[in-house]
Design a protein around this motif. Structure first.
Motif, short mmCIF file in Angstrom:
data_model
loop_
_atom_site.label_atom_id
_atom_site.label_comp_id
_atom_site.label_asym_id
_atom_site.label_seq_id
_atom_site.Cartn_x
_atom_site.Cartn_y
_atom_site.Cartn_z
N MET A 80 1.21 -1.59 -0.38
CA MET A 80 -0.09 -0.30 0.24
C MET A 80 0.87 1.29 -0.17
N THR A 81 0.44 1.92 -1.16
CA THR A 81 1.57 3.34 -1.14
C THR A 81 0.13 5.08 -0.75
N HIS A 82 0.63 5.76 -0.65
CA HIS A 82 0.16 7.19 -0.95
C HIS A 82 0.76 7.94 -1.83
N VAL A 83 0.24 8.03 -2.97
CA VAL A 83 0.13 8.82 -3.40
C VAL A 83 -0.19 9.78 -4.15
N GLU A 84 -0.35 11.45 -3.91
CA GLU A 84 -1.07 12.18 -3.72
C GLU A 84 -2.29 12.82 -3.08
N GLY A 85 -2.24 11.90 -2.01
CA GLY A 85 -3.56 11.64 -1.13
C GLY A 85 -4.26 10.54 -0.95
N VAL A 86 -3.57 9.54 -2.16
CA VAL A 86 -4.31 8.69 -2.64
C VAL A 86 -3.85 6.86 -2.16
N MET A 87 -4.32 6.47 -1.66
CA MET A 87 -3.97 5.31 -1.10
C MET A 87 -4.32 4.12 -1.94
N THR A 88 -2.93 3.61 -2.96
CA THR A 88 -3.22 3.00 -3.71
C THR A 88 -2.42 1.68 -3.35
N MET A 89 -3.16 0.14 -3.77
CA MET A 89 -2.70 -1.45 -3.43
C MET A 89 -2.11 -1.61 -4.95
N THR A 90 -1.00 -2.46 -4.94
CA THR A 90 0.15 -2.71 -5.97
C THR A 90 0.39 -4.38 -5.41
N ARG A 91 0.20 -5.36 -6.05
CA ARG A 91 0.41 -6.50 -6.23
C ARG A 91 2.51 -6.74 -6.87
N ILE A 92 3.02 -7.05 -5.61
CA ILE A 92 4.09 -6.95 -5.60
C ILE A 92 5.17 -8.81 -5.72
N PRO A 93 6.26 -8.93 -6.24
CA PRO A 93 6.57 -10.28 -6.79
C PRO A 93 7.19 -10.52 -5.21
N GLN A 94 7.31 -9.99 -4.79
CA GLN A 94 8.65 -10.82 -3.66
C GLN A 94 8.92 -9.08 -2.76
N ILE A 95 9.19 -9.75 -1.41
CA ILE A 95 9.86 -8.61 -0.05
C ILE A 95 11.11 -9.45 -0.17
N GLN A 96 12.13 -9.02 -0.43
CA GLN A 96 13.83 -9.08 0.33
C GLN A 96 13.77 -8.83 1.18
N LEU A 97 14.26 -10.12 2.04
CA LEU A 97 14.90 -10.12 3.72
C LEU A 97 16.43 -9.52 3.30
N LYS A 98 16.62 -9.06 3.87
CA LYS A 98 17.93 -8.35 4.30
C LYS A 98 18.21 -8.48 6.17
N PRO A 99 19.69 -9.59 5.77
CA PRO A 99 19.87 -10.21 6.97
C PRO A 99 19.93 -9.15 8.23
#
Length: 157
Positions: A80-99
């Protein structure tokens, strides 16, 4: 063929000894009435140890989603991101896990969406969850169902 399957099974079973991913605060949001989707939230931490480092993995650990067969066969990672006052939900392929860095999946940010629910989870119920990771095959948690109000009370809004 039997030898190939046995080798594969032994290979996968050895990998569980290298478990370097932990998950805490596993929660499913109770869905709004009349909807067949909801969110899964948790904190996941990748802590490589001598065993995982000796494998010389080609990339850091990554989260690709979750399995929750008691509730759904269809999940996606979203952000979920907030862009110009609008909340947008975007599908993402993965989340990199940092050590050594906890990745927090929470309402209003990165999370796992559960679609086409087989049944409506109710606050107080618990469901087994298996995380889908690049290298660690057996990371699981028990997700407790909480209402939106309960999530706000614990700071997950």
């Amino acid at each position: 063929m039997k030898r190939t399957i046995s080798t594969l099974v032994l290979g996968l079973s050895c990998c569980s000894a290298y478990a370097a991913v932990t998950v805490t605060d596993c929660v499913i949001r109770e869905p709004a009435p009349g909807t067949d989707k909801t969110g899964l939230y948790f904190t996941v931490t990748y802590q490589p140890n001598a065993q995982t480092q000796s494998l010389r993995l080609p990339a850091p650990e990554a989260l690709y989603g979750a399995n929750i067969p008691a509730l759904t066969n269809y999940t996606e990672l979203h952000d979920m991101t907030h862009v110009e006052g609008v909340m947008t939900m975007t599908r993402i392929p993965q989340i990199q896990l940092k050590p050594q860095v906890a990745a927090e999946l929470k309402p209003g940010g990165k999370h796992v969406m559960l679609f086409n629910l087989k049944k409506r989870p109710v606050a107080g119920e618990t469901y087994p969850v298996e995380l889908l990771l690049a290298f660690d095959p057996e990371v699981k948690c028990d997700a407790i169902v909480k209402t939106s109000a309960e999530l706000k009370q614990v700071g997950q809004h």
